[in-house]
Design a protein around this motif. Structure first.
Motif, mmCIF file in Angstrom:
data_model
loop_
_atom_site.group_PDB
_atom_site.id
_atom_site.type_symbol
_atom_site.label_atom_id
_atom_site.label_comp_id
_atom_site.label_asym_id
_atom_site.label_seq_id
_atom_site.Cartn_x
_atom_site.Cartn_y
_atom_site.Cartn_z
ATOM 1 N N ARG A 190 38.277 33.825 45.527
ATOM 2 C CA ARG A 190 38.213 33.283 44.172
ATOM 3 C C ARG A 190 37.060 33.871 43.367
ATOM 4 O O ARG A 190 37.043 33.786 42.134
ATOM 5 N N SER A 191 36.089 34.476 44.052
ATOM 6 C CA SER A 191 34.941 35.044 43.359
ATOM 7 C C SER A 191 34.253 36.031 44.289
ATOM 8 O O SER A 191 34.663 36.234 45.436
ATOM 9 N N GLY A 192 33.196 36.684 43.748
ATOM 10 C CA GLY A 192 32.408 37.584 44.571
ATOM 11 C C GLY A 192 33.007 38.952 44.790
ATOM 12 O O GLY A 192 32.506 39.728 45.606
ATOM 13 N N SER A 215 33.283 38.214 31.017
ATOM 14 C CA SER A 215 33.742 38.261 32.400
ATOM 15 C C SER A 215 33.813 39.688 32.905
ATOM 16 O O SER A 215 33.425 39.987 34.046
ATOM 17 N N VAL A 216 34.317 40.608 32.056
ATOM 18 C CA VAL A 216 34.420 42.010 32.456
ATOM 19 C C VAL A 216 33.039 42.594 32.699
ATOM 20 O O VAL A 216 32.808 43.299 33.694
ATOM 21 N N ASN A 225 29.861 35.098 41.524
ATOM 22 C CA ASN A 225 30.602 33.849 41.728
ATOM 23 C C ASN A 225 31.154 33.300 40.415
ATOM 24 O O ASN A 225 31.846 32.287 40.409
ATOM 25 N N ALA A 226 30.850 33.973 39.288
ATOM 26 C CA ALA A 226 31.295 33.470 37.988
ATOM 27 C C ALA A 226 32.647 34.029 37.586
ATOM 28 O O ALA A 226 33.219 33.578 36.598
ATOM 29 N N ARG A 272 49.106 49.902 36.368
ATOM 30 C CA ARG A 272 48.161 49.146 37.188
ATOM 31 C C ARG A 272 47.047 48.641 36.285
ATOM 32 O O ARG A 272 46.788 49.196 35.212
ATOM 33 N N ALA A 273 46.386 47.584 36.755
ATOM 34 C CA ALA A 273 45.276 47.023 35.988
ATOM 35 C C ALA A 273 44.465 46.115 36.893
ATOM 36 O O ALA A 273 44.951 45.634 37.929
ATOM 37 N N VAL A 274 43.230 45.873 36.485
ATOM 38 C CA VAL A 274 42.363 44.890 37.140
ATOM 39 C C VAL A 274 42.045 43.830 36.098
ATOM 40 O O VAL A 274 41.476 44.136 35.042
ATOM 41 N N LEU A 275 42.437 42.592 36.379
ATOM 42 C CA LEU A 275 42.221 41.502 35.436
ATOM 43 C C LEU A 275 41.022 40.676 35.879
ATOM 44 O O LEU A 275 40.872 40.357 37.066
ATOM 45 N N VAL A 276 40.178 40.322 34.918
ATOM 46 C CA VAL A 276 38.945 39.587 35.194
ATOM 47 C C VAL A 276 38.936 38.330 34.331
ATOM 48 O O VAL A 276 39.198 38.382 33.129
ATOM 49 N N ALA A 277 38.617 37.188 34.968
ATOM 50 C CA ALA A 277 38.605 35.908 34.257
ATOM 51 C C ALA A 277 37.498 35.041 34.834
ATOM 52 O O ALA A 277 36.969 35.321 35.921
ATOM 53 N N PRO A 278 37.119 33.998 34.115
ATOM 54 C CA PRO A 278 36.183 33.044 34.712
ATOM 55 C C PRO A 278 36.725 32.542 36.052
ATOM 56 O O PRO A 278 37.935 32.395 36.233
#
Length: 331
Positions: A190-192, A215-216, A225-226, A272-278
């Motif tokens: 979930r994080s890290g 976030s990015v 962890n955020a 392809r993509a890398v998605l970043v969120a809280p």
């Protein structure tokens, strides 16, 4: 020329020649001919998902067609005004046609029609009367007043597109990886997670990183962890008529929802993509969705992955760690 000679009684004469007739044996001068419509978007190579330049001849992709949406009212054919150094162009006799690959006309106009301006070099066709998904070329036949004629055909074709893009291959969005050869994952931390740990999977081109700016920035700076980081890959979208103009990807809390990361354009229209969120809560399931827009603006239906579950580990204070975590399919 007409020559007249007059002589007097003693044989002295004068000859006069004057031009009477200049035979016109040359047709009007040919000029370029084109459609007033945008070109199709670049094609996409199925193997890599990379865009192919519009006029490249590679992987069977050649110079692109002009395209128009089926719901457009009209399409214009344009040309430079024809010139004739003889008796001039017979405007009423101009014939403008749209022909198929066999040379058969599917629509015709003449210089006498109100939709044609011979002097202005333009003819307007009703799109609703044209066949869809069939390449059509424009031709203009022009004659002068003594019937010397010339015909010009457009180099590129026109395609009337009435369909949206479709996702290719097996149509599966693979979550947890940017490599089309890797197995998708049912669970992720979930994080890290650091973005470089995902993008260094041996894929030729780096995957675009998509998400909120904060976030990015945090994810690119290193594991935190955020933030929650989810990679995804999918088969390239295809549209044989007008090509793929853009691809968008989203992250949602359920299939069909883009409530975590809204649909965003994937740079280069890669697959392809890398998605970043809280950071999501432990046990939450997130879904990656993709859609595409073709060269005439039609948007495909979104295709969603089957979901990936967020897990946490020892040292993550945001969840209760009991030492046993099971990764189960999100279905």
């Amino acid at each position: 020329w007409v020559t007249v000679t007059a002589r007097n009684a003693v044989g002295l004469g004068t000859t006069v020649s004057v031009p009477l007739l200049l035979p016109d044996v040359r047709a009007p001068t040919p000029t370029p001919l084109w459609f007033e419509a945008p070109r199709s978007a670049p094609a996409v190579r199925a193997a890599s998902g990379a865009a192919v330049a519009t006029d490249a001849v590679a992987d069977g992709v050649g110079p692109s067609n002009h395209v128009v949406a089926a719901d457009e009212a009209s399409i214009d054919v344009a040309w430079e005004p024809f010139e004739d150094d003889g008796v001039g162009v017979d405007a009423a006799g101009v014939l403008v046609a749209l022909i198929d690959a066999l040379g058969q006309p599917v629509a015709t106009l003449t210089g006498a029609d109100s939709a044609v301006s011979v002097a202005g070099g333009r003819a307007t066709f009703d799109v609703s009367s044209l066949p869809t998904r069939v390449p059509l070329w424009a031709t203009v036949e022009v004659a002068d007043d003594v019937d010397n004629d010339v015909s010009v055909t457009s180099r590129a074709a026109l395609v009337v597109d009435d369909t949206a893009p479709e996702i290719g291959g097996d149509g599966v969005v693979r979550e947890g990886t940017i490599s089309p050869l890797a197995a998708e994952l049912d669970c992720l931390p979930r994080s890290g997670v650091t973005v470089p740990s995902i993008t260094d999977e041996g894929v030729d081109d780096a995957a675009p990183v998509i998400g909120g700016a904060a976030s990015v920035a945090a994810a690119l700076a290193g594991g935190t962890n955020a933030t929650t980081v989810v990679a995804a890959t999918w088969p390239p979208f295809v549209d044989a008529d007008s090509g793929i103009a853009s691809v968008e990807v989203a992250l949602g809390s359920s299939p069909g929802a883009d409530d975590i990361v809204p649909f965003s354009v994937v740079a280069g229209a890669v697959n392809r993509a890398v998605l970043v969120a809280p950071a999501r809560k432990e046990g939450a399931v997130v879904y990656v969705g993709v859609r595409a827009t073709n060269g005439v603006g039609a948007v495909s239906a979104a295709t969603w992955g089957d979901g990936v579950r967020m897990l946490c580990g020892a040292g993550d204070g945001a969840c209760v760690y009991d030492g046993v975590f099971l990764c189960t399919a999100a279905r």
